[in-house]
Design an enzyme around this catalytic site. Structure first.
Site, mmCIF file in Angstrom:
data_model
loop_
_atom_site.group_PDB
_atom_site.id
_atom_site.type_symbol
_atom_site.label_atom_id
_atom_site.label_comp_id
_atom_site.label_asym_id
_atom_site.label_seq_id
_atom_site.Cartn_x
_atom_site.Cartn_y
_atom_site.Cartn_z
ATOM 1 C CG ASP A 126 -30.168 1.838 4.603
ATOM 2 O OD1 ASP A 126 -30.636 0.775 4.949
ATOM 3 O OD2 ASP A 126 -29.136 1.892 5.475
ATOM 4 C CD GLU A 133 -34.477 0.596 6.531
ATOM 5 O OE1 GLU A 133 -34.660 -0.744 6.542
ATOM 6 O OE2 GLU A 133 -33.319 1.211 6.510
#
Length: 696
Positions: free
Chosen positions: A346, A382
């Site tokens: 993330d 990401e």
């Protein structure tokens, strides 16, 4: 009540955490700036604090001690002493019980109370004050865990990236409404017979789980009657999330992985090493802040405030060697002890930040690339955060794959018939070479998706023109505004058969586009079933029917179509090549492998591409004879993506001994293959795929 041993000896400074060695438990905790570390032991219920023992030794900033006779299942925590000088970055407060960063199991979640704060709430310049209330009644306990799960013959599936189809799922949301599984919403349900049957029918090869490392429910959500559903507020990087377990045994996670592996399905974890759930200076003291705030977090120049490149209040200081070690130890633990097959990071741009900004040679990237355990699993970034220069799509080093939001937006806007979007989609179809074809990166580097947990589901992309987030309690201000969505005539649910037909057609077009594209495809769990979130594009706090997949409302026709497209992709390696396709001559064998056509069959020109009204993309993909995937004949696919009106399309001339077969027409999803010679009657707003086959 069982008597708990309290006699402590020096023990060892590693491994970090609480480790049972057969005779007792060794405790080791890093804190560079502490003056004293107290181990707190609790009775078997976890409620009563029965002993406070100072760790007797400190070696290389690791405080440690060993207690003979302690066993797995022991509840514990820490109180760490040191200066409370927020202006110098130090926020030690021994009145606050702290979770062990290396704890492999937690007893539950924090219970929100002002005592969790290291400062006095409501006082002037509050975070500079000092609170003396005991937080122990409100903090989850760390629990000693024994090693020794019997994995039997478990082996990682090791699916090549060229064959990988990822299924992004939420442990609870995927199964909580399933009518047949046992323990719905738990790890066990995710690998139940019913779910394994669904994965097999669909054809996915990997399941990517939203955060399963222990996380907390944000206070502002709890006070609004909501919960942290997605899980992007990590409290423990080694402990599985308690709400997904039935009996608190980490073996529940291991059994899930073993069953998925036996079915040939890899397990990828969405992990959050960019920030923790402690927030900024006005957040709680639960673990890292009270253990060594100045080491664990990136602090502003005034040392009182936090650098927030994540939008969540703080940013982990991955540049500190012991923080980096914690991250690496955690990742290796999930691979070696829990047998997972990869990670999706993330806000991964935050992991590559140094003093000069994002750096592909940052300590984290270098550590991962040289690690003999982590360098062999799947790693997905990401590729952004909210800090300066935070958007880094295409900028990550090998072996990272990257979430490609550009692919998502190109597919949605092309099928929405936005002007001038055909060239963008064309580039995405062949692996987004403009972003990824450098530094010897493979075409699989691009993780292609149409929908993910963050944003509209696929069904909502064709049912809502705007977001509908009022249930989140933020007056609709949260969530993305640029969704590239379209309600096709009516906002939200409708009984109009024409609109329903158009929506179904567009969903098929987008799913077909995804699975015909070079790269690594990812499908959002539930999209294959027609699942809706009622237009909520930021359902991070909706642990309810908004986010839970509705198995009762399954769109079986679309499930069949999605499974057919995955099977078609698997059957045709030309769609999933490692090397990028190019329309110029290939350096290896001098054979062109990518041809862009107009409807009349002529090659596309610059003027054709620059026409903002271009609505049709026709592309021929070839793989030459003699490549490992094929035998003697040349193989090719001719795909037509038509977002415009019906038109006749010239089909390329077939080589001697071969002919074109129409294998897919998204306007007739159940049609059988049929031969095509010369011209194809291309329906409006549809996808057609022809395959070059030997003449019988």
């Amino acid at each position: 009540m069982t008597t708990i041993p309290t006699t402590i000896t020096a023990g060892r400074n590693e491994p970090l955490g609480a480790r049972f060695d057969g005779e007792g438990v060794n405790f080791a905790l890093f804190s560079e700036h502490a003056s004293r570390v107290t181990l707190c032991l609790f009775d078997e219920t976890g409620r009563n604090e029965v002993a406070n023992i100072d760790l007797p030794e400190c070696t290389h900033h690791v405080w440690h001690g060993h207690i003979a006779g302690l066993k797995p299942g022991q509840h514990y925590g820490y109180r760490v002493h040191g200066p409370y000088r927020p202006d110098q970055g130090h926020r030690f407060n021994p009145y606050k019980l702290l979770v062990d960063p290396y704890a492999r199991r937690l007893s539950g979640h924090p219970v929100w109370h002002d005592a969790l704060m290291g400062f006095e709430m409501g006082s002037p310049r509050a975070d500079l004050s000092f609170d003396k209330r005991d937080s122990a009644p409100y903090v989850p306990r760390s629990i000693v865990v024994a090693d020794g799960f019997d994995w039997g013959a478990d082996r990682p599936p090791g699916t090549p990236l060229t064959d990988t189809v990822i299924y992004e799922a939420h442990v609870r949301g995927l199964t909580i409404r399933h009518p047949q599984v046992h323990a719905p919403g738990r790890f066990r349900a995710l690998a139940s017979d019913q779910m394994l049957e669904h994965y097999a029918r669909l054809g996915i090869t990997a399941i990517e789980l939203l955060p399963v490392q222990a996380f907390l429910n944000d206070r502002f959500l709890v006070e609004k009657g909501l919960r942290n559903y997605w899980g992007y507020q990590t409290l423990g990087y080694f402990a599985p999330e308690p709400r997904y377990m039935e009996n608190g045994d980490i073996a529940e996670f291991q059994r899930m992985v073993a069953r998925l592996h036996a079915a040939g399905i890899e397990v990828i974890l969405d992990v959050v090493y960019n920030h923790t759930g402690e927030g900024n200076e006005m957040g709680p003291t639960l673990s890292f802040r009270g253990i060594d705030n100045a080491s664990y977090y990136r602090l502003a120049d005034d040392r009182r405030h936090y650098i927030d490149d994540t939008g969540c209040g703080n940013t982990l200081n991955i540049g500190h060697p012991m923080v980096l070690r914690m991250v690496m130890d955690s990742l290796r633990y999930w691979v070696e002890v829990m047998h997972v097959d990869g990670f999706r990071f993330d806000l991964a741009a935050a992991l590559g930040r140094g003093p000069q900004g994002f750096d592909t040679r940052a300590p984290f990237f270098q550590a991962v690339r040289q690690d003999p355990v982590l360098s062999r699993v799947k790693l997905i970034a990401e590729p952004w955060d909210i800090g300066p220069g935070g958007y880094q799509l295409g900028g990550f080093p090998a072996p990272f794959l990257e979430w490609n939001d550009g692919f998502r937006d190109a597919v949605r806007s092309f099928w929405r018939r936005d002007p001038g979007r055909a060239p963008d989609l064309a580039g995405r179809l062949v692996g987004s070479a403009a972003q990824f074809d450098h530094s010897r990166r493979p075409a699989t580097s691009s993780v292609n998706f149409i929908a993910a947990h963050d944003g509209f589901t696929l069904a909502d992309v064709v049912s809502f023109a705007t977001k509908h987030n009022l249930a989140n309690g933020e007056d609709g201000r949260d969530g993305h505004d640029a969704n590239y969505s379209d309600d096709l005539g009516t906002e939200g649910p409708t009984d109009d058969p024409a609109i329903l037909t158009a929506r179904a057609q567009r969903r098929r077009n987008m799913m077909a586009t995804l699975l015909l594209s070079q790269g690594t495809p990812m499908i959002l769990a539930g999209d294959e079933l027609g699942n809706s979130q009622q237009g909520n594009n930021n359902a991070y706090c909706q642990d309810n029917a908004i986010s839970w997949i509705d198995w009762h409302g399954t769109d079986d026709a679309f499930l069949r179509f999605t499974a057919r497209m995955i099977a078609f992709r698997k059957a045709h390696p030309v769609l999933r090549q490692k090397l990028f396709l190019h329309s110029h001559e290939r350096a290896i064998d001098g054979i062109e492998d990518l041809f862009w056509r107009r409807a009349d069959g002529a090659p596309m020109t610059r003027a054709d591409w620059e026409n903002p009204e271009l609505r049709l993309i026709a592309v021929e993909l070839r793989t030459a004879a003699g490549t490992p995937e094929y035998a003697a004949q040349e193989h090719a696919i001719f795909a037509v993506l038509n977002a415009g009106a019906a038109v006749e399309v010239s089909v390329p001339e077939a080589p001697p001994g071969q002919s074109w077969s129409l294998q897919l027409d998204s306007s007739r999803p159940d049609s059988a293959p049929e031969p095509v010679r010369g011209r194809l009657a291309m329906p409006a707003e549809a996808v057609a795929v022809l395959v070059l086959e030997p003449v019988p």
